[in-house]
Design an enzyme around this catalytic site. Structure first.
Site, short mmCIF file in Angstrom:
data_model
loop_
_atom_site.label_atom_id
_atom_site.label_comp_id
_atom_site.label_asym_id
_atom_site.label_seq_id
_atom_site.Cartn_x
_atom_site.Cartn_y
_atom_site.Cartn_z
N GLU A 1 0.84 -1.20 0.00
CA GLU A 1 0.00 0.00 0.00
C GLU A 1 0.88 1.25 0.00
O GLU A 1 1.86 1.35 0.74
CB GLU A 1 -0.90 0.00 1.24
CG GLU A 1 -1.80 1.22 1.35
CD GLU A 1 -2.61 1.24 2.64
OE1 GLU A 1 -3.61 1.97 2.68
OE2 GLU A 1 -2.24 0.53 3.60
N LYS B 1 -9.75 2.69 -2.44
CA LYS B 1 -10.01 2.08 -1.13
C LYS B 1 -11.38 2.50 -0.61
O LYS B 1 -11.69 3.69 -0.51
CB LYS B 1 -8.91 2.50 -0.16
CG LYS B 1 -8.97 1.85 1.21
CD LYS B 1 -7.78 2.32 2.04
CE LYS B 1 -7.75 1.68 3.43
NZ LYS B 1 -6.58 2.17 4.20
N CYS C 1 -5.69 -2.80 2.51
CA CYS C 1 -5.46 -2.78 3.96
C CYS C 1 -6.75 -2.97 4.77
O CYS C 1 -7.23 -4.09 4.92
CB CYS C 1 -4.75 -1.48 4.33
SG CYS C 1 -3.83 -1.56 5.89
#
Length: 257
Positions: free
Chosen positions: A39, A113, A147
């Site tokens: 990331e 995300k 994540c």
């Protein structure tokens, strides 16, 4: 399908140095069909992107495209970007294919995300993505996660539309047990491979010990990096084995809709 995962340290806010380092690790690794970076591989995880974020399609994406062409492979990883359409910041996960790969005239797809990490204040600076993204490469379908997304099984649910989860992360050492458990859980419940790529080293806020690994559809570790060490691992995604398992033990057919 051969996949290489990069467990690397990241130099804070220095995209050129990080690209050079990633390039060295990728070219030293075994030849693969896809290389996966952590990331925000170009800067480190920045909860406040001002002064760090790149324009959408900036230098780091151009470098990913160059490496995809050079290695005849896909290159995947997230970058902090400022979207020119609405001027919002995004934690954007790019999946970049070599020039000439059939992708509707474009050599990359991206996923923004969806679950922003409110604990660090990410939601105050970034806009959340609303689109779940699955992309296909050389016969394997990949679901893209970043994540914190890993904690949300409904978002990651396999509707028989993917074969492998790619989750890129900056997951800190104090919560590494959760990382290890969630990677296995997502593989078992979705009857798929899971590639989790986490960084090592430190940034101004956290310490990272890695935990980069490939989990097989049975929830077993197929290959893993050593704790705290910069390194790559290369493994196979065996579609014949996966399809045979799904036919023999059709868990996904019994999922809740």
């Amino acid at each position: 399908m051969r996949i290489t995962l990069l467990q690397t340290d990241i130099k804070w806010a220095d995209p050129a140095a990080n690209a050079a380092h990633m390039q060295q690790m990728m070219t030293a690794a075994p030849k693969s069909d896809i290389y996966v970076l952590p990331e925000m591989w170009s800067t480190g995880f920045a909860a406040k992107p001002e002064g760090i974020a790149e324009p959408d399609g900036g230098d780091s994406v151009a470098w990913m495209q160059q490496m995809a062409n050079r290695l005849d492979a896909a290159v995947a990883g997230s970058i902090a970007v400022k979207d020119s359409r609405d001027m919002t910041f995004r934690n954007r996960f790019y999946f970049v294919k070599p020039d000439g790969a059939n992708n509707g005239g474009c050599c990359h797809v991206h996923y923004d995300k969806h679950h922003l990490f409110t604990y660090s204040g990410e939601h105050r600076h970034y806009a959340a993505g609303e689109r779940r993204v699955v992309c296909e490469w050389r016969g394997v379908r990949f679901l893209l996660l970043v994540c914190y997304d890993l904690r949300f099984p409904t978002w990651a649910r396999n509707h028989e539309d993917y074969d492998c989860i790619l989750c890129v992360a900056s997951w800190p050492t104090p919560r590494i047990d959760a990382w290890n458990t969630l990677l296995r859980a997502r593989a078992i419940e979705n009857q798929c491979y899971v590639a989790g790529v986490d960084r090592v080293g430190t940034d101004p806020y956290c310490e990272y010990c890695g935990g980069t690994q490939l989990i097989d559809p049975y929830g077993r570790i197929a290959k893993t990096c050593e704790t705290g060490k910069e390194m790559t691992i290369t493994a196979d995604i065996d579609m014949e084995r996966l399809n045979a398992f799904r036919m023999k033990f059709p868990v996904l057919k019994d999922r809740d809709v």
